[in-house]
Design a protein around this motif. Sequence first.
Motif, PDB file in Angstrom:
ATOM      1  N   LEU A 156       0.916  -1.284  -0.061  1.00 22.20           N
ATOM      2  CA  LEU A 156       0.058  -0.091   0.059  1.00 22.20           C
ATOM      3  C   LEU A 156       0.830   0.908  -0.162  1.00 22.20           C
ATOM      4  O   LEU A 156       0.286   2.205  -0.663  1.00 22.20           O
ATOM      5  N   GLU A 157       2.017   1.037   0.381  1.00 29.10           N
ATOM      6  CA  GLU A 157       2.936   2.162   0.690  1.00 29.10           C
ATOM      7  C   GLU A 157       3.411   2.779  -0.751  1.00 29.10           C
ATOM      8  O   GLU A 157       3.764   3.974  -0.915  1.00 29.10           O
ATOM      9  N   ARG A 158       3.730   1.716  -1.594  1.00 26.89           N
ATOM     10  CA  ARG A 158       4.241   2.053  -2.774  1.00 26.89           C
ATOM     11  C   ARG A 158       2.960   2.085  -3.995  1.00 26.89           C
ATOM     12  O   ARG A 158       3.503   2.700  -5.030  1.00 26.89           O
ATOM     13  N   LEU A 159       2.125   1.630  -3.854  1.00 28.05           N
ATOM     14  CA  LEU A 159       1.000   1.915  -4.937  1.00 28.05           C
ATOM     15  C   LEU A 159       0.049   2.594  -4.654  1.00 28.05           C
ATOM     16  O   LEU A 159      -0.508   3.052  -3.327  1.00 28.05           O
ATOM     17  N   LYS A 160      -0.230   3.584  -5.534  1.00 27.01           N
ATOM     18  CA  LYS A 160      -1.429   4.490  -5.462  1.00 27.01           C
ATOM     19  C   LYS A 160      -2.941   3.883  -5.370  1.00 27.01           C
ATOM     20  O   LYS A 160      -2.836   2.796  -5.760  1.00 27.01           O
ATOM     21  N   PRO A 161      -3.780   4.324  -4.651  1.00 32.69           N
ATOM     22  CA  PRO A 161      -4.934   3.736  -4.414  1.00 32.69           C
ATOM     23  C   PRO A 161      -5.667   3.322  -5.774  1.00 32.69           C
ATOM     24  O   PRO A 161      -6.267   1.969  -5.784  1.00 32.69           O
ATOM     25  N   MET A 162      -5.634   4.110  -6.862  1.00 34.96           N
ATOM     26  CA  MET A 162      -6.134   3.653  -7.937  1.00 34.96           C
ATOM     27  C   MET A 162      -5.434   2.222  -8.817  1.00 34.96           C
ATOM     28  O   MET A 162      -5.763   1.387  -9.001  1.00 34.96           O
ATOM     29  N   GLU A 163      -3.951   2.261  -8.476  1.00 36.12           N
ATOM     30  CA  GLU A 163      -3.263   1.208  -8.933  1.00 36.12           C
ATOM     31  C   GLU A 163      -3.469  -0.002  -8.197  1.00 36.12           C
ATOM     32  O   GLU A 163      -3.715  -1.214  -8.763  1.00 36.12           O
ATOM     33  N   LEU A 164      -3.842   0.051  -6.620  1.00 31.93           N
ATOM     34  CA  LEU A 164      -4.145  -0.981  -5.739  1.00 31.93           C
ATOM     35  C   LEU A 164      -5.299  -1.534  -6.148  1.00 31.93           C
ATOM     36  O   LEU A 164      -5.587  -2.705  -6.306  1.00 31.93           O
ATOM     37  N   ALA A 165      -6.381  -0.655  -6.390  1.00 26.61           N
ATOM     38  CA  ALA A 165      -7.729  -1.168  -6.948  1.00 26.61           C
ATOM     39  C   ALA A 165      -7.546  -2.090  -8.203  1.00 26.61           C
ATOM     40  O   ALA A 165      -8.327  -2.923  -8.482  1.00 26.61           O
ATOM     41  N   LYS A 166      -6.793  -1.637  -9.202  1.00 24.97           N
ATOM     42  CA  LYS A 166      -6.565  -2.295 -10.415  1.00 24.97           C
ATOM     43  C   LYS A 166      -6.124  -3.479 -10.438  1.00 24.97           C
ATOM     44  O   LYS A 166      -6.337  -4.532 -10.783  1.00 24.97           O
ATOM     45  N   ASP A 167      -5.043  -3.700  -9.506  1.00 24.18           N
ATOM     46  CA  ASP A 167      -4.448  -4.727  -9.191  1.00 24.18           C
ATOM     47  C   ASP A 167      -5.186  -5.932  -8.395  1.00 24.18           C
ATOM     48  O   ASP A 167      -5.420  -7.177  -8.747  1.00 24.18           O
ATOM     49  N   ARG A 168      -6.187  -5.425  -7.465  1.00 26.98           N
ATOM     50  CA  ARG A 168      -7.111  -6.322  -6.964  1.00 26.98           C
ATOM     51  C   ARG A 168      -8.061  -6.812  -8.040  1.00 26.98           C
ATOM     52  O   ARG A 168      -8.467  -7.873  -7.898  1.00 26.98           O
ATOM     53  N   LYS A 169      -8.460  -6.121  -8.955  1.00 27.01           N
ATOM     54  CA  LYS A 169      -9.385  -6.613  -9.834  1.00 27.01           C
ATOM     55  C   LYS A 169      -8.816  -7.450 -10.856  1.00 27.01           C
ATOM     56  O   LYS A 169      -9.502  -8.508 -11.075  1.00 27.01           O
ATOM     57  N   PHE A 170      -7.387  -7.314 -11.083  1.00 29.46           N
ATOM     58  CA  PHE A 170      -6.822  -8.249 -11.734  1.00 29.46           C
ATOM     59  C   PHE A 170      -6.760  -9.472 -11.023  1.00 29.46           C
ATOM     60  O   PHE A 170      -6.735 -10.724 -11.861  1.00 29.46           O
ATOM     61  N   LEU A 171      -6.523  -9.546 -10.033  1.00 31.78           N
ATOM     62  CA  LEU A 171      -6.114 -10.726  -9.043  1.00 31.78           C
ATOM     63  C   LEU A 171      -7.641 -11.643  -8.825  1.00 31.78           C
ATOM     64  O   LEU A 171      -7.634 -12.750  -8.329  1.00 31.78           O
ATOM     65  N   GLY A 200     -10.610   0.694   3.880  1.00 35.76           N
ATOM     66  CA  GLY A 200     -10.543   0.896   2.326  1.00 35.76           C
ATOM     67  C   GLY A 200     -10.433  -0.402   1.745  1.00 35.76           C
ATOM     68  O   GLY A 200     -10.785  -0.672   0.626  1.00 35.76           O
ATOM     69  N   CYS A 201      -8.956  -1.075   2.094  1.00 39.05           N
ATOM     70  CA  CYS A 201      -8.440  -2.190   1.473  1.00 39.05           C
ATOM     71  C   CYS A 201      -9.410  -3.318   1.798  1.00 39.05           C
ATOM     72  O   CYS A 201      -9.778  -4.391   0.990  1.00 39.05           O
ATOM     73  N   ARG A 202     -10.121  -3.438   2.889  1.00 41.58           N
ATOM     74  CA  ARG A 202     -11.182  -4.368   3.167  1.00 41.58           C
ATOM     75  C   ARG A 202     -12.416  -4.304   2.193  1.00 41.58           C
ATOM     76  O   ARG A 202     -13.066  -5.247   1.645  1.00 41.58           O
ATOM     77  N   ALA A 203     -12.725  -3.050   1.966  1.00 43.97           N
ATOM     78  CA  ALA A 203     -13.829  -2.686   0.988  1.00 43.97           C
ATOM     79  C   ALA A 203     -13.180  -3.241  -0.395  1.00 43.97           C
ATOM     80  O   ALA A 203     -14.258  -3.660  -1.366  1.00 43.97           O
ATOM     81  N   LEU A 204     -12.105  -3.288  -1.004  1.00 40.19           N
ATOM     82  CA  LEU A 204     -11.568  -3.686  -2.131  1.00 40.19           C
ATOM     83  C   LEU A 204     -11.509  -5.285  -2.007  1.00 40.19           C
ATOM     84  O   LEU A 204     -11.432  -5.679  -3.246  1.00 40.19           O
ATOM     85  N   GLY A 205     -11.707  -5.952  -0.848  1.00 40.61           N
ATOM     86  CA  GLY A 205     -11.765  -7.447  -0.956  1.00 40.61           C
ATOM     87  C   GLY A 205     -10.511  -8.120  -0.712  1.00 40.61           C
ATOM     88  O   GLY A 205     -10.495  -9.108  -0.967  1.00 40.61           O
ATOM     89  N   PHE A 206      -9.714  -7.237  -0.087  1.00 39.77           N
ATOM     90  CA  PHE A 206      -8.262  -8.096   0.323  1.00 39.77           C
ATOM     91  C   PHE A 206      -8.692  -9.246   1.570  1.00 39.77           C
ATOM     92  O   PHE A 206      -9.602  -8.598   2.347  1.00 39.77           O
ATOM     93  N   SER A 208       0.861  -1.356  11.020  1.00 40.77           N
ATOM     94  CA  SER A 208       0.945  -0.910  12.072  1.00 40.77           C
ATOM     95  C   SER A 208      -0.559  -0.374  12.588  1.00 40.77           C
ATOM     96  O   SER A 208      -0.720   0.000  13.884  1.00 40.77           O
ATOM     97  N   PHE A 209      -1.436  -0.604  11.784  1.00 38.81           N
ATOM     98  CA  PHE A 209      -2.915  -0.083  12.332  1.00 38.81           C
ATOM     99  C   PHE A 209      -3.329  -0.902  13.162  1.00 38.81           C
ATOM    100  O   PHE A 209      -4.255  -0.643  14.071  1.00 38.81           O
ATOM    101  N   PHE A 210      -2.995  -2.215  13.417  1.00 38.62           N
ATOM    102  CA  PHE A 210      -3.539  -3.147  14.217  1.00 38.62           C
ATOM    103  C   PHE A 210      -3.000  -2.696  15.610  1.00 38.62           C
ATOM    104  O   PHE A 210      -3.843  -3.107  16.758  1.00 38.62           O
ATOM    105  N   ALA A 233      -7.053   3.222   6.245  1.00 45.02           N
ATOM    106  CA  ALA A 233      -6.632   2.229   5.209  1.00 45.02           C
ATOM    107  C   ALA A 233      -6.956   1.048   5.256  1.00 45.02           C
ATOM    108  O   ALA A 233      -7.592   0.437   4.075  1.00 45.02           O
ATOM    109  N   PHE A 234      -7.280   0.501   6.456  1.00 46.53           N
ATOM    110  CA  PHE A 234      -7.685  -0.879   6.502  1.00 46.53           C
ATOM    111  C   PHE A 234      -9.241  -0.988   5.850  1.00 46.53           C
ATOM    112  O   PHE A 234      -9.280  -2.270   5.448  1.00 46.53           O
TER     113      PHE A 234
END
Length: 398
Positions: free
Chosen positions: A120-135, A155-161, A167-169, A152-153
């Motif tokens: 998440l630190e290296r991928l922009k939100p739109m790039e992360l969403a595209k990769d999740r769709k690819f997978l 948002g990522c959960r909403a994307l289906g990870f 460190s959010f934990f 952030a947690f």
Amino acid sequence: MAYEVAARSCLTSSNSAHVDVDAFSWMVSDGASELQILLEESDRLLISVPDVMLDAPEVHLLPMDFCHLVVSPEQTERENLEEVLSFLNEFGYRIALRFDESCQGYAPLMRFADTVILDLERLKPMELAKDRKFLKNLNVSCMVDNVNSWEAFAGCRALGFDAFQGSFFGRPEIVKGRKLEANQLTRVELMGKLLEEETTYKDMAATLAKDVLLSYRLLRYVNAPGMGLGRTVDSIEHAVAIMGDTAFKRWAMMALVASLDASPKGEELAYLSLQRGSFLEKLSQRTPSSPLPPKSMFLLGLFSLLDAMMGQPMSELTPTMPMDPRIKAALCGDKNALSPWLELLSCMDQNRWCDVGVLLSGKKISHFAAARDYLAASRWARVCFKAGKEGVVQAVAD
């Protein structure tokens, strides 16, 4: 639940993601069994494998029943990566592919992967969403790393990870208007009583009696065969008196922390709290520059995640606790002599090994000594937490 392990021979590498070949060889030959004992309750252990070691014999010393091999395709220069992954996969190992950038250019490798880890630190939100769709249509578990806030947690959960690392934990998830439950209030009150030097047996027994679960655990503990009492103890006050002040307070602190939140998140935070307390206690015994005695340093580590466990700011949890004002201030974020010790814990949690090395050097504590203390604290915390859940804390006097 899963843990990730990366082998490093020192804490001064300029690359925090560096996986050291020599350290990896030591880990698989001498450290794997220790890791298996330490993490026996985890679903899996993610082991980062250096590229040059992927086809080395040492890899096959890792137990395949609980190890996932983490491979970074972007960092390899080998031309036979597909062949190597195929061999490891057929041999029985589960593979996790880690990517710093987009994973979409590595489709041929996905058939060997059990898990794909994105950053998440290296991928922009739109790039992360595209990769999740690819997978999405691939038969892989999707994990995202460097999730450092509850927003952030979400948002990522909403994307289906499927899995999350970061460190959010260990940060409080504050919900406005939410108040502590009655049993949590009782346990906070008991913590305060335990910290008061003038508290009597009757005071502690009266406070503990308000909590049915803890009362049951205490009676079960003192009546365990290993105690060798030869008669049944059937009152809280008698149990407290038999254990004695020091042993009871140690047992109660561990039991309280372990019972604040029964969710998987709460259980992991309870384990980490015990580990942190023991680690700081051990480290403080190694240096004359420790700002507080070892027992007080144990409390600093033990309470360092209290806000995350209870979903309340430290500023609302610490005022009623009669502890050293310096501990209260440090827990609330004020800068004092204890702040670097809390920073050390955060750096270790976040794999900031360069900063860990600097902090240890400043305290004149060797890296190897700290590593041994950390492993010993982890082992101790696991034993205590597991026993505490079952009602018998065997390591109370350690």
